[in-house]
Design an enzyme around this catalytic site. Sequence first.
Site, PDB file in Angstrom:
ATOM      1  N   THR A 278      20.436  29.949  44.842  1.00  0.00           N
ATOM      2  CA  THR A 278      21.192  31.052  45.440  1.00  0.00           C
ATOM      3  C   THR A 278      20.393  31.779  46.517  1.00  0.00           C
ATOM      4  OG1 THR A 278      22.099  33.251  44.953  1.00  0.00           O
ATOM      5  CG2 THR A 278      20.362  32.494  43.519  1.00  0.00           C
TER       6      THR A 278
ATOM      7  N   TYR B 280      19.385  37.877  38.159  1.00  0.00           N
ATOM      8  CA  TYR B 280      20.066  36.627  38.510  1.00  0.00           C
ATOM      9  C   TYR B 280      19.217  35.827  39.495  1.00  0.00           C
ATOM     10  CZ  TYR B 280      23.331  33.525  40.902  1.00  0.00           C
ATOM     11  OH  TYR B 280      23.923  32.426  41.486  1.00  0.00           O
TER      12      TYR B 280
HETATM   13  C1  UD1 Z   1      25.950  37.920  45.168  1.00  0.00           C
HETATM   14  C2  UD1 Z   1      24.628  37.250  45.308  1.00  0.00           C
HETATM   15  C3  UD1 Z   1      24.820  35.770  45.460  1.00  0.00           C
HETATM   16  C4  UD1 Z   1      25.561  35.259  44.291  1.00  0.00           C
HETATM   17  C5  UD1 Z   1      26.891  35.952  44.208  1.00  0.00           C
HETATM   18  C6  UD1 Z   1      27.608  35.529  42.961  1.00  0.00           C
HETATM   19  C7  UD1 Z   1      22.910  38.647  46.266  1.00  0.00           C
HETATM   20  C8  UD1 Z   1      22.269  39.096  47.510  1.00  0.00           C
HETATM   21  N1  UD1 Z   1      23.917  37.779  46.441  1.00  0.00           N
HETATM   22  O1  UD1 Z   1      26.618  37.822  46.401  1.00  0.00           O
HETATM   23  O2  UD1 Z   1      23.596  35.112  45.550  1.00  0.00           O
HETATM   24  O3  UD1 Z   1      25.738  33.892  44.403  1.00  0.00           O
HETATM   25  O4  UD1 Z   1      26.690  37.365  44.140  1.00  0.00           O
HETATM   26  O5  UD1 Z   1      27.328  36.331  41.886  1.00  0.00           O
HETATM   27  O6  UD1 Z   1      22.553  39.027  45.184  1.00  0.00           O
HETATM   28  N2  UD1 Z   1      32.290  43.734  48.239  1.00  0.00           N
HETATM   29  C9  UD1 Z   1      33.179  44.783  48.338  1.00  0.00           C
HETATM   30  N3  UD1 Z   1      34.110  44.936  47.350  1.00  0.00           N
HETATM   31  C10 UD1 Z   1      34.218  44.075  46.294  1.00  0.00           C
HETATM   32  C11 UD1 Z   1      33.313  43.008  46.196  1.00  0.00           C
HETATM   33  C12 UD1 Z   1      32.357  42.867  47.187  1.00  0.00           C
HETATM   34  O7  UD1 Z   1      33.120  45.579  49.274  1.00  0.00           O
HETATM   35  O8  UD1 Z   1      35.100  44.287  45.435  1.00  0.00           O
HETATM   36  C13 UD1 Z   1      31.303  43.528  49.296  1.00  0.00           C
HETATM   37  C14 UD1 Z   1      29.857  43.606  48.831  1.00  0.00           C
HETATM   38  O9  UD1 Z   1      29.372  44.887  48.911  1.00  0.00           O
HETATM   39  C15 UD1 Z   1      29.198  42.630  49.835  1.00  0.00           C
HETATM   40  C16 UD1 Z   1      30.270  41.592  50.103  1.00  0.00           C
HETATM   41  O10 UD1 Z   1      31.504  42.226  49.769  1.00  0.00           O
HETATM   42  O11 UD1 Z   1      28.927  43.290  51.042  1.00  0.00           O
HETATM   43  C17 UD1 Z   1      30.132  40.318  49.283  1.00  0.00           C
HETATM   44  O12 UD1 Z   1      29.978  40.675  47.905  1.00  0.00           O
HETATM   45  P1  UD1 Z   1      30.148  39.599  46.727  1.00  0.00           P
HETATM   46  O13 UD1 Z   1      31.323  38.734  47.026  1.00  0.00           O
HETATM   47  O14 UD1 Z   1      30.134  40.341  45.434  1.00  0.00           O
HETATM   48  O15 UD1 Z   1      28.872  38.666  46.838  1.00  0.00           O
HETATM   49  P2  UD1 Z   1      27.322  39.059  47.038  1.00  0.00           P
HETATM   50  O16 UD1 Z   1      27.002  40.295  46.296  1.00  0.00           O
HETATM   51  O17 UD1 Z   1      27.033  39.026  48.499  1.00  0.00           O
END
Ligand code: UD1
Length: 330
Positions: A122, A146
């Site tokens: 990851t 993680y």
């Molecule tokens: C994280 C991990 C990644 C992992 C993945 C799956 C890190 C840096 N990355 O990705 O390695 O494979 O989780 O568990 O730890 N967001 C919103 N609203 C939401 C959900 C997300 O605004 O309801 C935003 C987050 O703040 C982020 C982006 O969308 O900016 C992507 O988030 P998300 O899809 O949860 O994945 P990561 O956190 O990037």
Amino acid sequence: MNQPQTRAILVTGGAGYIGSHVVLQLIEAGERVVVLDDLSTGFRDAVGGATLVVGNVGDPALVANVLREHDVDTVMHFAARTIVPESVADPLRYYGNNTCATRNLLACCRDAGVARIVFSSTAAVYGTPTGGVAGEDTPTAPINPYGSSKLMSEWMLRDLAAAGGPRYVVLRYFNVAGCDPEGRIGQSTKNATLLIKVACEAALGKRPRLSIFGTDYPTPDGTGIRDYIHVVDLARAHLDALRYLREGGASATLNCGYGHGYSVREVLAAVARAHGAPVPFVEEPRRAGDPPSLIAVSDRIRATLGWQPRHDDLDFIAHTALAWEKKLPA
Ligand code: UD1
């Protein structure tokens, strides 16, 4: 005349979201595939034409038996817990499921003479890299259990290979999204937290709205930027890694991303276009542990494996994710 029996590929976690997309491509390529999955988050229906063994990677007798009985010479290891906030709340579960179980799997692989391993890692191993861009030589500095649990697995693979164990390809995934364009399998994860899945659920009224976590990041529209890769392109990278290792390629650690990113607002706009209506949302404070931006330098995977993405298109990602979400019961 009897054809020589091809040796099998063991896919751990092959009933899960990413694993099942890889299984589909392996079966289409004519490979003999055995899935080991405890179905804790995976789905029996997702393994298609592969043999399914229900059980846990942490079970040494079971793993040794599967490797022997099915004559396995390659392992693709996906089975893991993958929810970052959950890893923060219950770190030992992550070190147990991801790190200790991987150690067990590797010991069994060594004892059975497995030749090759493709490991699902990851971008979380990079933590918060300077400038929001990470190449494979960027120092690893995970900021959650993680990421640490996966990085420890990478180290075990490296050290075991140096001691004469299996050659490996470690694939560091950035933000995986989308589903099989033919709608055979998809992302069925319950209690999803990943942005595109959550946005599709909000678009379809399966949840009232989506929360945008943070609108004050130092990015053009204030929301977080990620490198979203279509799961079909990611799955293809695993088949490319398999071919590379079979041809004698040296062990390698490779980023899986497109090399450019989209903001949360851009993702919501793409899901809205796919749906034909806006996605309801509210703006909320930043989520703990989220870097502002995380984008892959992805030259190495293209050069090493000859990987060529075909679906580098946010609208296509949103379209396939939404199509699957519509097929899932509420
Ligand atoms: C994280 C991990 C990644 C992992 C993945 C799956 C890190 C840096 N990355 O990705 O390695 O494979 O989780 O568990 O730890 N967001 C919103 N609203 C939401 C959900 C997300 O605004 O309801 C935003 C987050 O703040 C982020 C982006 O969308 O900016 C992507 O988030 P998300 O899809 O949860 O994945 P990561 O956190 O990037």
